[in-house]
Design an enzyme around this catalytic site. Structure first.
Site, PDB file in Angstrom:
ATOM      1  N   LYS A 277      -6.798 127.485 100.557  1.00  0.00           N
ATOM      2  CA  LYS A 277      -6.553 126.051 100.398  1.00  0.00           C
ATOM      3  C   LYS A 277      -6.327 125.380 101.757  1.00  0.00           C
ATOM      4  O   LYS A 277      -5.685 125.969 102.625  1.00  0.00           O
ATOM      5  CB  LYS A 277      -5.288 125.939  99.531  1.00  0.00           C
ATOM      6  CG  LYS A 277      -4.965 124.612  98.986  1.00  0.00           C
ATOM      7  CD  LYS A 277      -3.676 124.696  98.175  1.00  0.00           C
ATOM      8  CE  LYS A 277      -2.453 124.838  99.040  1.00  0.00           C
ATOM      9  NZ  LYS A 277      -1.183 124.572  98.384  1.00  0.00           N
TER      10      LYS A 277
ATOM     11  N   LYS B 268      -0.976 122.158 105.032  1.00  0.00           N
ATOM     12  CA  LYS B 268      -0.226 121.625 106.179  1.00  0.00           C
ATOM     13  C   LYS B 268       0.292 122.762 107.042  1.00  0.00           C
ATOM     14  O   LYS B 268       0.517 122.595 108.230  1.00  0.00           O
ATOM     15  CB  LYS B 268       0.991 120.837 105.677  1.00  0.00           C
ATOM     16  CG  LYS B 268       0.677 119.637 104.830  1.00  0.00           C
ATOM     17  CD  LYS B 268       1.997 119.033 104.343  1.00  0.00           C
ATOM     18  CE  LYS B 268       1.832 118.191 103.117  1.00  0.00           C
ATOM     19  NZ  LYS B 268       3.021 118.114 102.277  1.00  0.00           N
TER      20      LYS B 268
ATOM     21  N   LYS C 195       4.881 131.857  99.118  1.00  0.00           N
ATOM     22  CA  LYS C 195       5.691 131.354 100.232  1.00  0.00           C
ATOM     23  C   LYS C 195       6.777 132.336 100.646  1.00  0.00           C
ATOM     24  O   LYS C 195       7.138 132.407 101.820  1.00  0.00           O
ATOM     25  CB  LYS C 195       6.325 130.003  99.872  1.00  0.00           C
ATOM     26  CG  LYS C 195       5.303 128.883  99.842  1.00  0.00           C
ATOM     27  CD  LYS C 195       5.950 127.527  99.940  1.00  0.00           C
ATOM     28  CE  LYS C 195       4.901 126.441 100.062  1.00  0.00           C
ATOM     29  NZ  LYS C 195       5.418 125.110  99.866  1.00  0.00           N
TER      30      LYS C 195
HETATM   31  P1  TYM Z   1       2.524 118.825  98.667  1.00  0.00           P
HETATM   32  O1  TYM Z   1       3.378 118.029  99.575  1.00  0.00           O
HETATM   33  O2  TYM Z   1       2.207 120.227  99.031  1.00  0.00           O
HETATM   34  O3  TYM Z   1       1.136 118.107  98.436  1.00  0.00           O
HETATM   35  C1  TYM Z   1       1.073 116.745  98.050  1.00  0.00           C
HETATM   36  C2  TYM Z   1      -0.090 116.507  97.095  1.00  0.00           C
HETATM   37  O4  TYM Z   1      -1.307 116.940  97.697  1.00  0.00           O
HETATM   38  C3  TYM Z   1      -1.984 117.848  96.848  1.00  0.00           C
HETATM   39  N1  TYM Z   1      -2.671 118.843  97.692  1.00  0.00           N
HETATM   40  C4  TYM Z   1      -3.967 119.119  97.609  1.00  0.00           C
HETATM   41  N2  TYM Z   1      -4.937 118.633  96.804  1.00  0.00           N
HETATM   42  C5  TYM Z   1      -6.192 119.114  96.975  1.00  0.00           C
HETATM   43  N3  TYM Z   1      -6.507 120.058  97.915  1.00  0.00           N
HETATM   44  C6  TYM Z   1      -5.561 120.574  98.732  1.00  0.00           C
HETATM   45  N4  TYM Z   1      -5.885 121.478  99.641  1.00  0.00           N
HETATM   46  C7  TYM Z   1      -4.226 120.103  98.595  1.00  0.00           C
HETATM   47  N5  TYM Z   1      -3.055 120.389  99.225  1.00  0.00           N
HETATM   48  C8  TYM Z   1      -2.123 119.613  98.661  1.00  0.00           C
HETATM   49  C9  TYM Z   1      -0.877 118.504  96.032  1.00  0.00           C
HETATM   50  O5  TYM Z   1      -1.390 119.042  94.834  1.00  0.00           O
HETATM   51  C10 TYM Z   1       0.054 117.343  95.813  1.00  0.00           C
HETATM   52  O6  TYM Z   1      -0.382 116.563  94.724  1.00  0.00           O
HETATM   53  N6  TYM Z   1       5.475 120.206  94.885  1.00  0.00           N
HETATM   54  C11 TYM Z   1       4.683 119.114  95.404  1.00  0.00           C
HETATM   55  C12 TYM Z   1       5.489 117.858  95.694  1.00  0.00           C
HETATM   56  C13 TYM Z   1       6.329 117.378  94.555  1.00  0.00           C
HETATM   57  C14 TYM Z   1       5.843 116.660  93.426  1.00  0.00           C
HETATM   58  C15 TYM Z   1       6.989 116.376  92.648  1.00  0.00           C
HETATM   59  C16 TYM Z   1       4.573 116.259  93.031  1.00  0.00           C
HETATM   60  C17 TYM Z   1       7.670 117.497  94.419  1.00  0.00           C
HETATM   61  N7  TYM Z   1       8.077 116.898  93.274  1.00  0.00           N
HETATM   62  C18 TYM Z   1       6.883 115.684  91.429  1.00  0.00           C
HETATM   63  C19 TYM Z   1       4.474 115.555  91.811  1.00  0.00           C
HETATM   64  C20 TYM Z   1       5.607 115.281  91.037  1.00  0.00           C
HETATM   65  C21 TYM Z   1       4.058 119.571  96.712  1.00  0.00           C
HETATM   66  O7  TYM Z   1       4.470 120.538  97.321  1.00  0.00           O
HETATM   67  O8  TYM Z   1       3.108 118.764  97.191  1.00  0.00           O
END
Ligand code: TYM
Length: 339
Positions: A201, A204, A118
């Site tokens: 991947k 968003k 990032k």
């Molecule tokens: P975020 O917002 O990027 O994504 C949310 C969830 O979606 C999953 N994900 C995917 N799974 C499969 N294929 C993909 N292409 C894909 N893109 C996203 C992510 O693995 C996630 O589970 N850091 C985290 C948010 C967070 C969090 C936490 C999660 C903050 N604190 C505590 C669990 C526990 C994130 O950026 O997710």
């Protein structure tokens, strides 16, 4: 919490309110939560403090927060049986993040690949919050003494760090205060890839909307995106080993598998040696059925602001109660004045 969910396991997970929620978020994370809520105590957070770490995501945080809350409920998360709340409402997240940052060696953060991706080439100009993001994520999980964290595969490294930080804290104070959280990376599509490039991947932030299926896409758009999804000039594969060198095809089969609950082997047996059109048609129908259900429910929820606000208010109260109790205990352990 429901009386029937008595065991000590506690599930925590979250999604950033950064807009463009997509099929990867659903299949990699939210869909799996739906199953867990049947038997486990669950807390699902909308992690808006995380969304601030990159400038392009600071706009429309409130709107995107409501959209994620609506997506949770529309995907089948029951707000009466689980806690759904907004991270910035509970001040314990920021407080614990500071405490944990004092137990996190910089060397551990330097290993985080997501920061490298990032921040790009100009690391010196990246915000400190982007660098310390994984510490805040550890705080999210540990604040509630969570034991299991269902996420997509891309979060694995952050979860390993959360475990290391929990252990470092426990060791320093010679306590068993934090459980060591287990990652739960399950389902048939733990890493959904871009529809345009099977090595990237689904994300968003991809500038091409064609690369992902959004949870708000209309059926016609879904159809076009899947029709145009990259494959290759070869016929449908006839053995699983072939998928290794065909990432785009593997991705579509994994999505098919996650939505149908059929193993990839069975899908290959059903479609082998045909061209892609029959497979893509069936896949389109399944994606459409699943997404339309979610997006129409999301629309309804987003038109009922009072209801959504009341869910988030109730969720805040329940989350905050746990947070305050745990922060109080933690401050005693550390030995702060007044604790
Ligand atoms: P975020 O917002 O990027 O994504 C949310 C969830 O979606 C999953 N994900 C995917 N799974 C499969 N294929 C993909 N292409 C894909 N893109 C996203 C992510 O693995 C996630 O589970 N850091 C985290 C948010 C967070 C969090 C936490 C999660 C903050 N604190 C505590 C669990 C526990 C994130 O950026 O997710």
């Amino acid at each position: 919490m429901e009386e029937t969910k008595k065991e000590t396991n506690l599930i925590f997970s979250g999604v950033q309110p950064t807009g463009n929620l997509h099929l990867g978020n659903y299949l990699g994370a939210i869909k799996n939560w739906e199953k867990l809520q049947e038997t486990k105590k669950c807390i699902f957070c909308i992690v808006d403090l995380h969304a601030m770490t990159t400038p392009e995501n600071r706009n429309e945080i409130k709107k995107n927060t409501r959209e994620v809350a609506a997506a949770y409920i529309a995907s089948g998360i029951n707000p009466d049986k689980n806690i759904i709340f907004v991270q910035s409402n509970v001040k314990g997240h920021s407080e614990l993040s500071w405490i944990l940052s004092c137990h996190t060696p910089i060397g551990w953060l330097n290993r985080m690949t997501q920061f490298k991706d990032k921040a790009g080439k100009n690391k010196e100009k990246a915000p400190l919050g982007l660098y310390s993001y994984p510490v805040l994520m550890a705080a999210d999980i540990l604040l509630y003494k969570s034991t299991h964290v269902p996420v997509g595969e891309d979060q694995k490294q952050h979860l390993e760090l959360s475990r290391d930080i929990a252990q470092a804290f426990n060791r320093y104070y010679n306590q068993d205060f934090f459980p060591i959280p287990e990652p739960v990376i399950t389902g048939k599509a733990t890493r959904v890839m871009s529809l345009k490039d099977g090595l990237k991947k689904m994300s968003k932030s991809d500038p091409s909307d064609q690369s992902r299926i959004n949870l708000t896409d209309e059926p016609e758009i879904i159809r076009k995106k899947i029709q145009k999804a990259k494959t290759d000039s070869l016929p449908f594969p006839n053995k699983i080993e072939d998928l290794q060198s065909r990432p785009e095809v593997m991705n579509l089969i994994n999505i098919f598998s996650a939505l149908s609950d059929k193993d990839p082997e069975k899908i290959i047996a059903d479609y082998n040696d045909t061209n892609f059109s029959a497979f893509k048609k069936e896949l389109t129908d399944m994606v459409e059925t699943n997404i339309s259900k979610i997006s129409s429910e999301m629309k309804k929820l987003l038109n009922d602001m009072d209801y959504l606000n009341s869910i988030l208010r109730k969720g805040f109260e329940r989350a905050n109660e746990i947070s305050e109790k745990n922060i109080k205990e933690l401050k005693k352990i550390i030995g702060f004045f007044g604790a």
